[in-house]
Design a protein around this motif. Structure first.
Motif, PDB file in Angstrom:
ATOM      1  N   GLN A   1       1.214   6.757   3.869  1.00  0.00           N
ATOM      2  CA  GLN A   1       0.097   5.816   3.789  1.00  0.00           C
ATOM      3  C   GLN A   1      -1.116   6.554   3.221  1.00  0.00           C
ATOM      4  O   GLN A   1      -1.421   7.669   3.628  1.00  0.00           O
ATOM      5  CB  GLN A   1      -0.201   5.288   5.184  1.00  0.00           C
TER       6      GLN A   1
ATOM      7  N   GLN B   1      -4.483   5.001   2.176  1.00  0.00           N
ATOM      8  CA  GLN B   1      -5.785   4.359   1.983  1.00  0.00           C
ATOM      9  C   GLN B   1      -6.907   5.389   1.954  1.00  0.00           C
ATOM     10  O   GLN B   1      -7.803   5.318   1.128  1.00  0.00           O
ATOM     11  CB  GLN B   1      -6.091   3.361   3.112  1.00  0.00           C
TER      12      GLN B   1
ATOM     13  N   THR C   1      -0.188   0.662  -4.968  1.00  0.00           N
ATOM     14  CA  THR C   1      -0.045  -0.395  -3.960  1.00  0.00           C
ATOM     15  C   THR C   1       1.427  -0.742  -3.826  1.00  0.00           C
ATOM     16  O   THR C   1       2.060  -1.182  -4.784  1.00  0.00           O
ATOM     17  CB  THR C   1      -0.852  -1.639  -4.352  1.00  0.00           C
TER      18      THR C   1
ATOM     19  N   ARG D   1       3.611  -3.002   2.568  1.00  0.00           N
ATOM     20  CA  ARG D   1       2.550  -3.630   3.363  1.00  0.00           C
ATOM     21  C   ARG D   1       1.309  -3.932   2.535  1.00  0.00           C
ATOM     22  O   ARG D   1       0.218  -4.100   3.065  1.00  0.00           O
ATOM     23  CB  ARG D   1       2.204  -2.771   4.588  1.00  0.00           C
TER      24      ARG D   1
ATOM     25  N   THR E   1      -0.376  -2.027   0.751  1.00  0.00           N
ATOM     26  CA  THR E   1      -1.362  -0.973   0.956  1.00  0.00           C
ATOM     27  C   THR E   1      -1.034   0.202   0.040  1.00  0.00           C
ATOM     28  O   THR E   1       0.061   0.305  -0.506  1.00  0.00           O
ATOM     29  CB  THR E   1      -1.369  -0.484   2.418  1.00  0.00           C
TER      30      THR E   1
ATOM     31  N   HIS F   1       0.131   3.696  -1.020  1.00  0.00           N
ATOM     32  CA  HIS F   1       1.069   4.695  -0.547  1.00  0.00           C
ATOM     33  C   HIS F   1       1.200   5.805  -1.586  1.00  0.00           C
ATOM     34  O   HIS F   1       1.021   5.557  -2.780  1.00  0.00           O
ATOM     35  CB  HIS F   1       2.452   4.095  -0.305  1.00  0.00           C
TER      36      HIS F   1
ATOM     37  N   GLN G   1      -4.052  -4.751  -8.272  1.00  0.00           N
ATOM     38  CA  GLN G   1      -3.123  -4.420  -7.198  1.00  0.00           C
ATOM     39  C   GLN G   1      -1.707  -4.884  -7.514  1.00  0.00           C
ATOM     40  O   GLN G   1      -0.739  -4.292  -7.033  1.00  0.00           O
ATOM     41  CB  GLN G   1      -3.607  -5.029  -5.877  1.00  0.00           C
TER      42      GLN G   1
ATOM     43  N   TRP H   1      -3.799   6.345   9.925  1.00  0.00           N
ATOM     44  CA  TRP H   1      -2.806   5.489   9.283  1.00  0.00           C
ATOM     45  C   TRP H   1      -1.459   6.189   9.089  1.00  0.00           C
ATOM     46  O   TRP H   1      -0.726   5.877   8.155  1.00  0.00           O
ATOM     47  CB  TRP H   1      -3.287   4.976   7.923  1.00  0.00           C
TER      48      TRP H   1
END
Length: 384
Positions: free
Chosen positions: A37, A39, A73, A76, A78, A80, A160, A277
């Motif tokens: 993860q 972010q 992206t 989830r 998000t 990575h 995204q 995260w």
């Protein structure tokens, strides 16, 4: 065969390289844990420091700069960090989720865009991104193709959805506040059911290797792919003889790759200072595998922030943050003296990593501590 909850915990720790730091390179580590993860740009560094023996952050810098490990992206919806060779299959497997969530979002259509509009604009945008471009340059290119201004929300949805990799813009980590992007080396096939099904099958096999044994709800949680598609991919893997079934202590059907290592439930698990995260907290429908239910709301906040945690005997036992003079560790239940000593050694090692980059990583999340946490004891563990 029934697998106990504690045995499931130990299987996750082993596959996520958390029972013992592994003497492997960062690229292999990223592949082994499926993805990190990302972010917060510092989190992959902290995550790998927890997993790789003698972790050298400059090795991750080099892998990112060479696009051998890429940020995009994916699961989830998000950001990575994944191995570049995994990207295409993972992106194709995530296609239905990304297309539905980005190109059919009401905010996207309210901005005057349709999925067909995005499909028509993407080829030129990706060709232009054959070399690294800033976010502003790509937006201008999109507006030129569109023939007029593009609202920020529409640009964000296209960005995204598009198979773009983040180009490094650090320091102190590989990615800074500025954003730049480059088209993926090998573009995935988009909006093709067969490619998506094959990609999802590959992605879920890798997930089970890195997080198994796991259930269909676990796989759906990890990816945010609809359960019906997950079930189809699992059936494909079962028919091919790649998965076998087990049973959880509560009767849940679990799947695992054949011949996978599943440690004894009594194997020791050393304390760790986990990244914000960290994927282990987010990879299961039943987060109790790592995160006790009593602590879930304190660790995973309403807006989705997943705080950096203390891992003790394989389970979340508190949270941590850098402060002046060291790492502030806040335990949610009493910890033995030996555990505090082990956490102090971890803090000293982590402090050396952070000192050269950003000693106060995660500083902007301090408001969660200001709001109060149910800590029974907090200690500042010196980092030098």
């Amino acid at each position: 065969m029934v697998i106990t909850a504690r045995a499931l915990n130990r299987s996750t720790l082993a596959r996520q390289l958390l029972l013992e730091r592994a003497p492997i390179g960062v690229e292999e580590a990223v592949r082994r844990v499926v993805g990190l993860q990302a972010q917060h740009p510092g989190s992959p560094y902290v995550a790998l420091w927890n997993r790789v023996a003698d972790f050298a952050p400059e090795h991750l810098d080099g892998a990112v700069e060479g696009f051998r490990v890429v940020r995009s992206t994916l699961m989830r919806i998000t950001l990575h960090l994944v191995h570049a060779e995994d990207y295409r299959a993972f992106r194709e497997g995530m296609e239905p989720t990304l297309r539905g969530s980005r190109l059919h979002d009401p905010r996207f259509t309210a901005a005057g865009f349709t999925a067909a509009d995005a499909d028509a604009l993407l080829p030129d945008l990706l060709a232009y991104a054959g070399s690294a471009r800033t976010g502003a340059e790509l937006r201008e290119r999109l507006e030129a193709g569109r023939g007029g201004p593009v609202e920020s929300v529409a640009w964000r949805m296209v960005r995204q959805y598009a198979p773009l990799w983040h180009a490094p813009t650090g320091p102190p980590w590989s990615f800074g506040a500025a954003q730049a992007f480059v088209a993926a080396d090998e573009l995935p096939v988009l909006s093709d059911p067969e490619a998506s099904a094959a990609g999802l099958t590959a992605l879920l096999r890798r997930y089970v290797e890195g997080f198994g044994p796991a259930s269909v709800p676990d796989m759906a949680q990890f990816t945010t792919v609809p359960r019906r598609l997950v079930r189809g991919a699992v059936q494909t893997l079962e028919r091919g003889g790649e998965l076998e079934r087990f049973e959880g202590a509560d009767g849940t059907v679990l799947y695992d790759v054949r011949g996978a290592v599943r440690p004894d439930e009594e194997v020791a698990a050393p304390p760790r200072l986990m990244a914000m995260w960290d994927s282990t907290l987010l990879a299961y429908a039943d987060r109790g595998r790592i995160l006790p239910a009593a602590y879930r709301k304190q660790v995973i906040r309403m807006n989705g922030d997943a705080l950096p945690t203390l891992l003790v005997d394989g389970y979340v036992a508190g949270v941590w943050r850098p402060v002046d003079g060291g790492i502030e560790a806040s335990a949610f239940h009493p910890l033995p003296a030996g555990v505090w000593e082990a956490l102090a050694a971890e803090a000293e090692s982590l402090g050396r990593l952070l000192a050269a980059r950003d000693p106060h990583v995660y500083r902007r999340f301090g408001h969660w501590w200001d709001k109060g946490l149910p800590a029974v004891e907090s200690r500042v563990l010196p980092t030098r």
